[in-house]
Motif scaffolding. Structure first.
Motif, short mmCIF file in Angstrom:
data_model
loop_
_atom_site.label_atom_id
_atom_site.label_comp_id
_atom_site.label_asym_id
_atom_site.label_seq_id
_atom_site.Cartn_x
_atom_site.Cartn_y
_atom_site.Cartn_z
N THR A 235 -54.35 11.43 -65.03
CA THR A 235 -55.14 10.73 -66.04
C THR A 235 -54.55 11.00 -67.41
OG1 THR A 235 -57.14 10.89 -64.72
CG2 THR A 235 -57.43 10.49 -67.06
N LEU A 236 -54.38 9.95 -68.20
CA LEU A 236 -53.87 10.04 -69.56
C LEU A 236 -54.88 9.45 -70.52
CD1 LEU A 236 -50.28 8.64 -68.88
CD2 LEU A 236 -50.93 11.04 -69.02
N VAL A 237 -54.93 9.98 -71.73
CA VAL A 237 -55.76 9.41 -72.79
C VAL A 237 -54.81 8.88 -73.85
CG1 VAL A 237 -57.50 9.87 -74.54
CG2 VAL A 237 -57.67 10.97 -72.30
N LYS A 238 -54.89 7.59 -74.10
CA LYS A 238 -54.00 6.92 -75.06
C LYS A 238 -54.81 6.14 -76.06
CE LYS A 238 -49.93 7.23 -72.64
NZ LYS A 238 -48.69 7.69 -73.15
N GLU A 239 -54.26 5.99 -77.26
CA GLU A 239 -54.89 5.16 -78.28
C GLU A 239 -54.65 3.69 -77.97
OE1 GLU A 239 -54.62 4.65 -83.05
OE2 GLU A 239 -54.65 6.68 -82.23
N ASP A 240 -55.70 2.91 -78.06
CA ASP A 240 -55.65 1.49 -77.74
C ASP A 240 -54.74 0.75 -78.72
OD1 ASP A 240 -56.17 -0.92 -76.55
OD2 ASP A 240 -58.23 -1.07 -77.26
N SER A 241 -53.89 -0.12 -78.19
CA SER A 241 -53.02 -0.96 -79.02
C SER A 241 -52.65 -2.20 -78.21
CB SER A 241 -51.74 -0.20 -79.41
OG SER A 241 -50.93 0.01 -78.27
N PRO A 242 -52.21 -3.26 -78.88
CA PRO A 242 -51.83 -4.47 -78.15
C PRO A 242 -50.69 -4.24 -77.15
CG PRO A 242 -52.15 -4.97 -80.45
CD PRO A 242 -52.22 -3.47 -80.33
N SER A 243 -49.70 -3.40 -77.51
CA SER A 243 -48.59 -3.15 -76.59
C SER A 243 -49.06 -2.37 -75.36
CB SER A 243 -47.46 -2.41 -77.29
OG SER A 243 -47.90 -1.17 -77.78
N LEU A 244 -49.97 -1.41 -75.57
CA LEU A 244 -50.52 -0.66 -74.44
C LEU A 244 -51.33 -1.59 -73.54
CD1 LEU A 244 -50.95 2.13 -73.09
CD2 LEU A 244 -53.02 2.31 -74.45
N ARG A 245 -52.12 -2.48 -74.13
CA ARG A 245 -52.91 -3.44 -73.35
C ARG A 245 -52.00 -4.34 -72.51
NH1 ARG A 245 -58.60 -3.22 -72.81
NH2 ARG A 245 -59.32 -1.94 -74.54
N GLY A 246 -50.86 -4.74 -73.05
CA GLY A 246 -49.92 -5.56 -72.31
C GLY A 246 -49.35 -4.83 -71.11
N MET A 247 -49.03 -3.54 -71.29
CA MET A 247 -48.52 -2.74 -70.19
C MET A 247 -49.60 -2.57 -69.11
SD MET A 247 -46.51 0.07 -72.46
CE MET A 247 -45.62 0.94 -71.19
N ILE A 248 -50.82 -2.34 -69.54
CA ILE A 248 -51.93 -2.19 -68.60
C ILE A 248 -52.16 -3.50 -67.84
CG2 ILE A 248 -54.43 -1.91 -68.46
CD1 ILE A 248 -54.14 0.16 -70.74
N HIS A 249 -52.05 -4.62 -68.53
CA HIS A 249 -52.23 -5.93 -67.88
C HIS A 249 -51.18 -6.14 -66.79
CE1 HIS A 249 -53.44 -10.09 -67.48
NE2 HIS A 249 -52.17 -10.43 -67.57
N LYS A 250 -49.96 -5.70 -67.04
CA LYS A 250 -48.86 -5.90 -66.11
C LYS A 250 -49.07 -5.11 -64.80
CE LYS A 250 -43.85 -5.93 -65.88
NZ LYS A 250 -42.63 -5.83 -66.68
N VAL A 251 -49.52 -3.87 -64.91
CA VAL A 251 -49.67 -3.02 -63.72
C VAL A 251 -51.12 -2.61 -63.50
CG1 VAL A 251 -47.30 -2.16 -63.73
CG2 VAL A 251 -49.06 -0.96 -65.03
N GLY A 252 -52.04 -3.40 -63.97
CA GLY A 252 -53.46 -3.08 -63.89
C GLY A 252 -53.97 -2.89 -62.48
N TYR A 253 -53.32 -3.51 -61.51
CA TYR A 253 -53.75 -3.37 -60.12
C TYR A 253 -53.47 -1.97 -59.56
CZ TYR A 253 -48.81 -4.09 -58.94
OH TYR A 253 -47.46 -3.97 -58.84
N LEU A 254 -52.71 -1.16 -60.30
CA LEU A 254 -52.41 0.21 -59.90
C LEU A 254 -53.29 1.23 -60.64
CD1 LEU A 254 -48.50 0.09 -60.07
CD2 LEU A 254 -49.93 -0.18 -58.04
N LEU A 255 -54.03 0.77 -61.65
CA LEU A 255 -54.70 1.67 -62.59
C LEU A 255 -56.21 1.54 -62.58
CD1 LEU A 255 -52.49 0.86 -65.71
CD2 LEU A 255 -52.12 2.70 -64.06
N LYS A 256 -56.85 2.57 -63.11
CA LYS A 256 -58.26 2.53 -63.48
C LYS A 256 -58.29 2.81 -64.99
CE LYS A 256 -62.52 5.15 -62.97
NZ LYS A 256 -63.10 6.37 -62.36
N VAL A 257 -58.94 1.93 -65.74
CA VAL A 257 -58.96 2.04 -67.20
C VAL A 257 -60.40 2.13 -67.68
CG1 VAL A 257 -58.27 0.96 -69.37
CG2 VAL A 257 -56.85 0.66 -67.33
N GLU A 258 -60.67 3.13 -68.54
CA GLU A 258 -61.99 3.31 -69.12
C GLU A 258 -61.84 3.42 -70.64
OE1 GLU A 258 -64.37 6.29 -66.49
OE2 GLU A 258 -62.26 6.90 -66.53
N GLU A 259 -62.72 2.75 -71.36
CA GLU A 259 -62.72 2.86 -72.82
C GLU A 259 -63.59 4.05 -73.21
OE1 GLU A 259 -63.95 -0.81 -74.57
OE2 GLU A 259 -62.14 -1.85 -73.92
#
Length: 71
Positions: free
Chosen positions: A36-60
């Motif tokens: 588990t990683l904690v990262k600051e939200d940004s448009p580039s991070l959101r794009g990376m999450i969108h690309k591999v979102g099926y592998l991840l669990k994301v919580e705000e």
């Protein structure tokens, strides 16, 4: 800067996935499954999450998480 933090967990293995997806997971900073990683939200991070979102669990989570973690 953004006022939002994201808690991202790698739930599925990138083995057998397209090479660009493997590189994206590595670029996010994951080294092993269920990390588990904690990262600051940004448009580039959101794009990376969108690309591999099926592998991840994301919580705000809010900025107060960071303040509580430093105590």
């Amino acid at each position: 800067m953004s006022e939002q933090l994201l808690r991202i967990t790698l739930l599925r293995s990138p083995i057998g996935r397209p090479e660009s997806h493997k590189r994206t997971v590595k670029a996010l900073g994951f080294r092993k499954l269920y990390q588990t990683l904690v990262k600051e939200d940004s448009p580039s991070l959101r794009g990376m999450i969108h690309k591999v979102g099926y592998l991840l669990k994301v919580e705000e989570i809010g900025k107060e998480y960071e303040a509580n973690a430093n105590k």
